[in-house]
Design a protein around this motif. Sequence first.
Motif, short mmCIF file in Angstrom:
data_model
loop_
_atom_site.label_atom_id
_atom_site.label_comp_id
_atom_site.label_asym_id
_atom_site.label_seq_id
_atom_site.Cartn_x
_atom_site.Cartn_y
_atom_site.Cartn_z
N PRO A 1 1.40 -1.70 10.21
CA PRO A 1 0.13 -1.58 10.94
C PRO A 1 -0.52 -0.21 10.78
O PRO A 1 -1.75 -0.09 10.78
CB PRO A 1 0.53 -1.83 12.40
N ASP A 2 0.32 0.85 10.59
CA ASP A 2 -0.25 2.18 10.48
C ASP A 2 -0.98 2.41 9.17
O ASP A 2 -1.66 3.44 9.00
CB ASP A 2 0.85 3.24 10.66
N LYS A 3 -0.87 1.46 8.23
CA LYS A 3 -1.56 1.60 6.95
C LYS A 3 -2.86 0.81 6.90
O LYS A 3 -3.59 0.90 5.90
CB LYS A 3 -0.64 1.15 5.81
N ARG B 1 3.62 10.27 0.99
CA ARG B 1 2.38 9.51 1.12
C ARG B 1 1.36 10.13 0.19
O ARG B 1 0.56 10.95 0.59
CB ARG B 1 1.89 9.48 2.56
N PHE B 2 1.33 9.74 -1.14
CA PHE B 2 2.18 8.68 -1.65
C PHE B 2 2.92 9.08 -2.93
O PHE B 2 3.85 8.46 -3.32
CB PHE B 2 1.35 7.42 -1.93
N ARG B 3 2.44 10.11 -3.64
CA ARG B 3 3.06 10.52 -4.89
C ARG B 3 3.42 12.00 -4.83
O ARG B 3 2.63 12.82 -4.36
CB ARG B 3 2.11 10.31 -6.09
N ALA B 4 4.62 12.33 -5.30
CA ALA B 4 5.03 13.72 -5.39
C ALA B 4 4.64 14.27 -6.76
O ALA B 4 4.86 13.62 -7.78
CB ALA B 4 6.53 13.86 -5.19
N VAL B 5 4.09 15.47 -6.77
CA VAL B 5 3.73 16.18 -8.00
C VAL B 5 4.33 17.57 -7.94
O VAL B 5 4.14 18.29 -6.95
CB VAL B 5 2.20 16.27 -8.19
N VAL B 6 5.08 17.95 -8.98
CA VAL B 6 5.72 19.25 -9.04
C VAL B 6 4.90 20.17 -9.92
O VAL B 6 4.53 19.82 -11.05
CB VAL B 6 7.16 19.14 -9.58
N ASP B 7 4.58 21.36 -9.40
CA ASP B 7 3.77 22.35 -10.10
C ASP B 7 4.70 23.28 -10.87
O ASP B 7 5.57 23.93 -10.29
CB ASP B 7 2.96 23.14 -9.07
N VAL C 1 0.87 -1.17 0.00
CA VAL C 1 0.00 0.00 0.00
C VAL C 1 0.91 1.23 0.00
O VAL C 1 1.14 1.85 1.03
CB VAL C 1 -0.96 0.01 1.21
N GLY C 2 1.48 1.51 -1.18
CA GLY C 2 2.40 2.62 -1.33
C GLY C 2 2.04 3.46 -2.52
O GLY C 2 0.86 3.63 -2.84
N GLY C 3 3.05 3.98 -3.20
CA GLY C 3 2.82 4.90 -4.31
C GLY C 3 2.00 4.31 -5.43
O GLY C 3 1.21 5.01 -6.07
N VAL C 4 2.18 3.01 -5.71
CA VAL C 4 1.39 2.32 -6.72
C VAL C 4 0.24 1.55 -6.08
O VAL C 4 -0.89 1.57 -6.55
CB VAL C 4 2.27 1.37 -7.56
N MET D 1 -3.29 9.96 -3.88
CA MET D 1 -2.85 10.71 -2.71
C MET D 1 -1.52 11.36 -3.07
O MET D 1 -0.53 10.67 -3.34
CB MET D 1 -2.71 9.78 -1.51
N ILE D 2 -1.50 12.69 -3.08
CA ILE D 2 -0.35 13.41 -3.61
C ILE D 2 0.15 14.47 -2.62
O ILE D 2 -0.60 14.93 -1.75
CB ILE D 2 -0.67 14.09 -4.95
N GLU D 3 1.41 14.82 -2.78
CA GLU D 3 2.00 16.00 -2.15
C GLU D 3 2.48 16.89 -3.28
O GLU D 3 3.25 16.45 -4.13
CB GLU D 3 3.16 15.62 -1.23
#
Length: 337
Positions: free
Chosen positions: A203-205, A329-335, A178-181, A307-309
Amino acid sequence: MKAAVVSEANAPWVLQDVSKPTAGPHQVLVKVHACGVCYTDALLAQGVLSLRPFPMVLGHEGVGEVVAVGEGVTTREVGDRVGLPIMQKACGRCEFCRERHAYSFVTANNCVAPVLTGVNVDGGQAEFVAVDAEGTVLLPDGLPYELAAPTVCAGYTVWAALRRAGANPGARVAVAGVGGVGHLGVQFAKAAGYHVIAMTHSPDKHALAKELGADDVVADGAGLREAGGADVLLHTAPSHASAIDAMQGLRPWAKIILMGISADDTFPLPALAVTSHGYEIIGSAHNGPEYLAEALEIVARGDVKPMIEVFPKEQVGEAYNRLLAGQLRFRAVVDYV
C-alpha cells in the motif's frame, strides 16, 4: 587502482587495491565514474550463478570515460562517454555466431564462449576496466553518469521488453511489481504513451506509482480485471506468483513478457486460459543494443528518471548489503570518481 572484490561465495564486497588493467588489441580502457548494483550481482556473489572462479570483480552497469584505446580500435576514442552492458563480446566462430545475431542475452546464452562484463570477466565495480570496444555504448550528451548506470541494465531490460511486446498505440500495459525494475517499467510505458496499470501488494507504493505515471494502481489480478484489464503484462517482480495471479486480469490476445531472473525458476501456466484467450508468453532480455541506445535517449530527455541511492566507493559493501536486505528505493549506484 581500487576495486570491489568478492573473495568467495557469500563473502562481503571489499574495496581493495588490485592491478590496473591496460587496453589490449580492440579494447578500450574506461575510467569508471559510476556502476549500478543489480540483483544478478547478488546471484553471482552468492554462487547461485557460477560462471567463473572467485575472487571476482562484479558490475555490469558501469559507465565512464574512455581514457585509452588499444590497437585496432576505430569506433571509440579518448574522451568518449560510454556504458558497459553485460554482453561484451561473442566468440564470432561458433555455429550460433556464424548467423551474426545482435548482442543480447540470447547471444550470451548460445555463443559457446561469450565475454560477459562483470560476469565471466571483471566488471565495472572498479576505478578502471578494460573492455572490447564493441562491448560499449555511447552515452547521450548531458546524461549524468549516475542516471546512465541503472539504465545500462534495468532500464534496458524494461524498454527492450516493451519494444518486444509491440503493443498498439493506446494499449493498456500492466507492470507487475514496483521495485528496482518495475519503477522504471511504469515510467517507460508512460513515456511510450500507453495506459499504465501498476500492480503492487505494498500500500505504501500506491502514491509513488501514481507519481511515476501510473494511470491506475491495483493490488492483484482481480483488481486488474476490475480496472479494465491489460493488453501487455510486464513481469518485473522477484516472484512468478504475482504474474500468474495477474493473468486473471488480462484481455484477450494479451502478451506476457518475462524478463530477468526470478527466485523461483518455474512458471506454471493456466493452460486453458492461455489457449482460450490466445495469450502469448514471451521471453525478453535486452534484445539488442539498439534498444539500449533508445532507453538512454529517453532517460537523457528526462522522460524517465531512475530512483537511485548513490554510495561512494568506500561504501560499496553497504550498497550491496542494502540490496540484499531489500532496503533500496530503488537502485544502488556506486561512485568511483
